[in-house]
Motif scaffolding. Structure first.
Motif, short mmCIF file in Angstrom:
data_model
loop_
_atom_site.label_atom_id
_atom_site.label_comp_id
_atom_site.label_asym_id
_atom_site.label_seq_id
_atom_site.Cartn_x
_atom_site.Cartn_y
_atom_site.Cartn_z
N ILE A 308 1.07 -1.19 0.10
CA ILE A 308 -0.10 0.01 -0.05
C ILE A 308 1.07 1.30 -0.46
O ILE A 308 1.00 2.61 0.16
CB ILE A 308 -0.88 0.09 1.42
N PHE A 309 1.92 1.12 -0.80
CA PHE A 309 2.75 2.01 -0.52
C PHE A 309 2.32 3.03 -2.03
O PHE A 309 2.65 3.05 -2.97
CB PHE A 309 4.81 1.71 -0.88
N HIS A 310 1.21 4.72 -1.28
CA HIS A 310 0.61 5.54 -2.21
C HIS A 310 0.68 6.62 -1.72
O HIS A 310 0.84 6.50 -0.49
CB HIS A 310 -0.16 4.81 -3.00
N PRO A 311 0.97 7.72 -2.85
CA PRO A 311 0.89 9.21 -2.25
C PRO A 311 -1.00 9.24 -0.57
O PRO A 311 -0.56 9.68 0.08
CB PRO A 311 1.14 9.92 -3.18
N ARG A 312 -1.58 8.39 -1.72
CA ARG A 312 -3.10 8.75 -1.24
C ARG A 312 -3.12 8.12 0.67
O ARG A 312 -3.86 8.73 1.30
CB ARG A 312 -4.25 8.30 -2.04
N TYR A 313 -2.47 6.95 0.73
CA TYR A 313 -3.18 6.71 1.82
C TYR A 313 -1.47 7.80 3.21
O TYR A 313 -1.82 7.05 4.14
CB TYR A 313 -1.74 5.43 1.86
N VAL A 314 -0.78 8.56 2.37
CA VAL A 314 -1.18 9.77 3.63
C VAL A 314 -0.58 10.84 3.27
O VAL A 314 -0.64 11.76 3.01
CB VAL A 314 0.97 9.68 4.17
N LEU A 315 -1.57 11.05 2.38
CA LEU A 315 -2.86 12.11 1.98
C LEU A 315 -2.63 13.40 3.11
O LEU A 315 -2.64 14.81 3.19
CB LEU A 315 -4.70 12.36 1.55
N ALA A 316 -3.18 12.92 4.43
CA ALA A 316 -2.94 13.84 5.60
C ALA A 316 -1.85 13.96 6.37
O ALA A 316 -1.69 15.58 6.48
CB ALA A 316 -3.19 12.60 6.69
N THR A 317 -0.72 14.10 5.41
CA THR A 317 0.85 14.19 5.79
C THR A 317 0.61 15.95 4.59
O THR A 317 1.76 16.95 4.64
CB THR A 317 2.30 14.10 4.83
N VAL A 318 -0.52 15.97 3.84
CA VAL A 318 -0.24 17.33 2.82
C VAL A 318 -0.05 18.74 4.01
O VAL A 318 0.62 19.81 4.15
CB VAL A 318 -1.20 17.79 2.29
N PRO A 319 -1.30 19.04 4.91
CA PRO A 319 -0.87 19.57 5.65
C PRO A 319 0.42 20.24 6.22
O PRO A 319 1.15 21.45 6.31
CB PRO A 319 -1.72 19.71 6.96
N GLY A 320 1.39 19.31 6.51
CA GLY A 320 2.96 19.70 6.98
C GLY A 320 3.64 20.22 5.65
O GLY A 320 4.05 21.48 5.70
N PHE A 321 3.49 19.82 4.22
CA PHE A 321 3.48 20.64 3.18
C PHE A 321 3.24 21.56 2.63
O PHE A 321 4.20 22.72 2.27
CB PHE A 321 3.63 19.35 2.05
N VAL A 322 2.25 22.17 2.79
CA VAL A 322 1.01 23.21 2.75
C VAL A 322 2.24 24.06 4.19
O VAL A 322 2.13 25.57 3.60
CB VAL A 322 0.22 23.23 2.79
N LEU A 323 2.27 23.70 4.91
CA LEU A 323 2.76 24.75 5.94
C LEU A 323 4.72 24.83 5.83
O LEU A 323 4.71 26.22 5.81
CB LEU A 323 2.62 23.94 7.57
N LEU A 324 5.19 24.87 5.35
CA LEU A 324 6.79 24.38 5.21
C LEU A 324 6.35 25.09 4.27
O LEU A 324 7.43 26.20 4.32
CB LEU A 324 7.18 22.82 3.95
N ILE A 325 5.76 25.11 3.04
CA ILE A 325 5.95 26.13 1.78
C ILE A 325 5.34 27.73 2.79
O ILE A 325 5.56 28.57 1.92
CB ILE A 325 4.63 25.96 0.62
N ALA A 326 4.12 27.77 2.76
CA ALA A 326 3.53 28.84 3.26
C ALA A 326 4.34 29.87 4.48
O ALA A 326 4.64 30.76 4.61
CB ALA A 326 2.36 28.48 3.94
N LEU A 327 4.85 28.83 5.32
CA LEU A 327 5.18 29.70 6.86
C LEU A 327 7.12 29.84 6.23
O LEU A 327 7.46 30.92 6.70
CB LEU A 327 5.78 28.94 7.86
N GLY A 328 7.66 28.86 5.34
CA GLY A 328 8.73 29.03 4.67
C GLY A 328 8.55 30.12 4.47
O GLY A 328 9.98 30.52 4.36
N SER A 329 7.71 30.27 2.69
CA SER A 329 7.95 31.47 2.67
C SER A 329 7.72 32.75 3.23
O SER A 329 7.88 33.81 3.05
CB SER A 329 6.86 31.21 0.98
N ALA A 330 6.37 32.67 4.01
CA ALA A 330 6.38 34.04 4.93
C ALA A 330 7.55 34.91 5.34
O ALA A 330 7.21 35.82 5.89
CB ALA A 330 5.62 33.52 6.15
N ARG A 331 8.65 33.54 6.26
CA ARG A 331 9.31 34.12 7.22
C ARG A 331 10.19 34.77 6.53
O ARG A 331 11.09 35.92 6.37
CB ARG A 331 9.89 33.25 8.00
N LEU A 332 10.08 34.28 4.70
CA LEU A 332 11.67 34.80 3.70
C LEU A 332 11.07 36.13 3.38
O LEU A 332 11.94 36.80 4.06
CB LEU A 332 11.92 34.41 2.94
N ALA A 333 10.10 36.32 3.04
CA ALA A 333 9.19 37.44 3.13
C ALA A 333 9.56 38.06 3.87
O ALA A 333 9.82 39.78 3.46
CB ALA A 333 7.40 37.35 2.51
#
Length: 628
Positions: A308-333
């Protein structure tokens, strides 16, 4: 602390996310798993789905409860649009949840706005939001549970304990791998509350309860699957390179993101943003790291046992990637704005532009690119068969796909054959021989699964033993209808006779075009005499003068008898045979036409005359398109 929320901005982002999830919502038919959900989660009573379906498919009980409730709410399962509204609404709550989660982490409204926007346009979230399965709803519940868990760590009030418990249990009972997030939250709490033993004891106990409830549900419903090996999974096992090449693009920009080397650039960008977050906030890094890494590692361990090694089975990790992009960009901004003497809000759009552009390209491919179409044209195939088949026919579906039975409503019996990859070829042939004796015609539709060892058995046997009387396809889904080569009735009075050669006994003309755009004509001939040279028959469509050609001929199909299977120099006299003609209708303008048949010697071009002295026989007049 963050400045007060501006509801208008968040509301606009939510509406944007809603519009993107509604766009083309029903343009693609249900895929197989969706059809299975419609028929077996939503379409049958809850008691039946929990006792018969849940024991075979490893999904938690709340999934069956929610999907059945949705069916009762919308009144049926016949509309893909209304079915898919459930994952749309379930996932849309993630826009607001990731907004408040980001603000609680970084204390900056700009980070929350960025996170909400990325979630709203996230191609992978949108793909699942337009899919009648439980993944998108689980993702919405999971990110809400993350926010409530973080709020509980910051403010351990009774209300927060209760809310986090309810959302955590709900998410775990929507999809089992949510327990990975409960374990991740334990790591977050350990990092944030090391000295508060009383809180840690309660928090760990709460996450343990979530895990135990999910485990108990699994043991009650599905323990036999893994114990017996009945569900080995249908994907792949742990593959580290696959994590980089598939997981990173999917969980950040969707599986429709362009570029084979995109994963490398994503990895470099995420690595850079991780450094920005680590430099500015250890708290943010700990949370994001736990949310991304813990579920991935646990899925990897589990996939050593079940494929079952498929991205959809860890779909709940998307917030982690979203926060990494958003908060990293915000701090850099903030840093860039301070150095440039401007406001972070002016810098932030520039930093988010690459993600927004790539998301837009991924969404364009999702909506428009046939290569990424999630489902073949089951609706088109079903509509064609529903209008064509009779109770005397059999429909064999080669794909064994549940989506076929969702769209097929015809009177003919249908069955999947082969029923599975392990069905012996002899067993398949036995079924075909029995069907040949029982049914007037056999439709063989859709496409065989190439990896099945018995994939070619049906098509090869039908091609060797029966005559194809319809050959078409519904946007790539094959349609083949077969009947016996031998036509028994040779006593009919002919409609016309072509002197010295052959009688026209009967015909059947379909003025509704096939999905591929041809008019189908079947003709029954009875040879009267052998000929000195091989003859060809023709079916012609005549109408008003064609301005492009200056002729009245609009469509034709000329062929040797049965495409060369029979030769007029040696055909069996008085033995009726069937010929099939395909007349292109795509170029026919609206109007009235004549359909004519005839025979000729291809060497000389001379036509045979009918007993009435004509060089062709008028079968019928018809209008195109057909009149209602």
């Amino acid at each position: 602390m963050a400045r007060p929320i501006r509801p208008a901005i968040l509301i606009l982002i939510i509406w944007l996310g809603f519009a993107l999830r509604l766009h083309e919502l029903a343009s693609v038919p249900l895929r197989g798993d969706e059809a299975f959900s419609a028929q077996n989660w939503a379409g049958i009573p809850l008691q039946q789905s929990l006792t018969e379906i849940a024991t075979l498919e490893p999904h938690p009980p709340l999934t069956y409860v929610l999907f059945r409730f949705w069916r009762l709410l919308i009144g049926g399962i016949d509309s893909p649009f209304t079915l898919r509204l459930l994952p749309v609404f379930g996932n849309l709550i993630g826009v607001a949840a990731v907004y408040v989660l980001a603000i609680r982490l970084c204390r900056k409204r700009i980070g929350g706005i960025a996170a909400a926007l990325i979630w709203a346009i996230h191609p992978y979230e949108i793909w699942h939001s337009q899919d009648f399965r439980n993944y998108a709803v689980w993702a919405g519940l999971s990110v809400t549970s993350l926010w409530l868990g973080l709020r509980l760590i910051d403010f351990p009030l009774k209300r927060n304990w209760l809310l986090h418990a309810v959302l955590g249990i709900s998410a775990a009972l929507m999809f089992y791998t949510e327990v990975f997030m409960s374990i991740a939250m334990v790591f977050v709490a350990i990092c944030y509350q090391k000295s508060n033993r009383r809180f840690m004891s309660g928090f760990v106990s709460l996450q343990g309860i979530v895990v135990l409830i999910a485990l108990a549900a699994f043991l009650v419903l599905q323990a036999g699957l893994l114990a017996s090996g009945a569900y080995p999974g249908n994907l792949e096992s742990l593959n580290i390179p696959d994590f980089l090449r598939r997981f990173l693009p999917a969980l950040t920009l969707g599986e429709t993101a362009p570029g084979s080397s995109l994963w490398l650039w994503i990895a470099l960008a995420l690595g850079f943003l991780t450094g920005i977050v680590a430099w500015g906030s250890r708290r943010e890094l700990q949370f994001i790291g736990a949310v991304i890494l813990v579920p991935f590692l646990l899925l990897g361990v589990l996939s050593l046992r079940v494929n079952i090694f498929h991205p959809r089975y860890v779909l709940a990790t998307v917030p982690g990637f979203v926060l990494l992009i958003a908060l990293g960009s915000a701090r850099l901004a903030v840093w860039i704005a301070k150095a440039a003497g401007t406001r972070p809000g002016y810098v932030m759009p520039l930093l988010l532009a690459p993600w927004i552009i790539l998301s837009a390209l991924s969404l364009r491919a999702h909506y428009n690119d046939a290569a990424f179409r999630k489902s073949p044209a089951w609706d088109e195939l079903g509509a064609f068969l529903n209008n064509r088949v009779t109770i005397d026919d059999l429909v064999i579906q080669l794909s064994a796909d549940p989506a076929f039975s969702y769209y097929y409503r015809g009177p003919a019996e249908d069955r999947a054959l082969p029923a599975g990859p392990l069905q012996p070829a002899d067993s398949v042939i036995d079924e075909l021989q029995a069907a040949r004796a029982r049914y007037n015609s056999i439709y063989v539709v859709s496409n065989a699964i190439p990896s099945w060892p018995n994939a070619r058995v049906v098509e090869d046997w039908m091609g060797e033993n029966m005559q194809p009387v319809t050959l078409s396809d519904a946007s790539g889904l094959a349609i083949r209808q077969y009947q016996e080569w031998t036509v028994l009735d040779n006593s009919a009075i002919p409609l016309a006779s072509f002197v010295g050669a052959v009688d026209l006994l009967d015909y059947r003309f379909f003025d509704e075009p096939l999905p591929t755009g041809e008019l189908l004509l079947r003709v029954y001939w009875r040879p009267r005499a052998v000929t000195g040279s091989p003859l060809k028959s023709f079916a012609h469509v005549y109408g008003a003068t064609n301005p492009e050609t200056g002729a009245i001929l609009w469509a034709q199909d000329d062929q040797f008898p049965q495409s060369g299977r029979i030769d007029s120099r040696s055909w069996e006299l008085a033995e009726v045979f069937r010929d099939v003609y395909y007349l292109t209708a795509e170029t026919l303008p609206d109007g009235s036409y004549e359909l004519r048949l005839g025979w000729y010697d291809p060497a000389s071009g001379d036509r045979l005359l009918t007993d009435a002295g004509s060089d062709s026989f008028l079968l019928q007049d018809f209008d195109y398109p057909p009149r209602p």
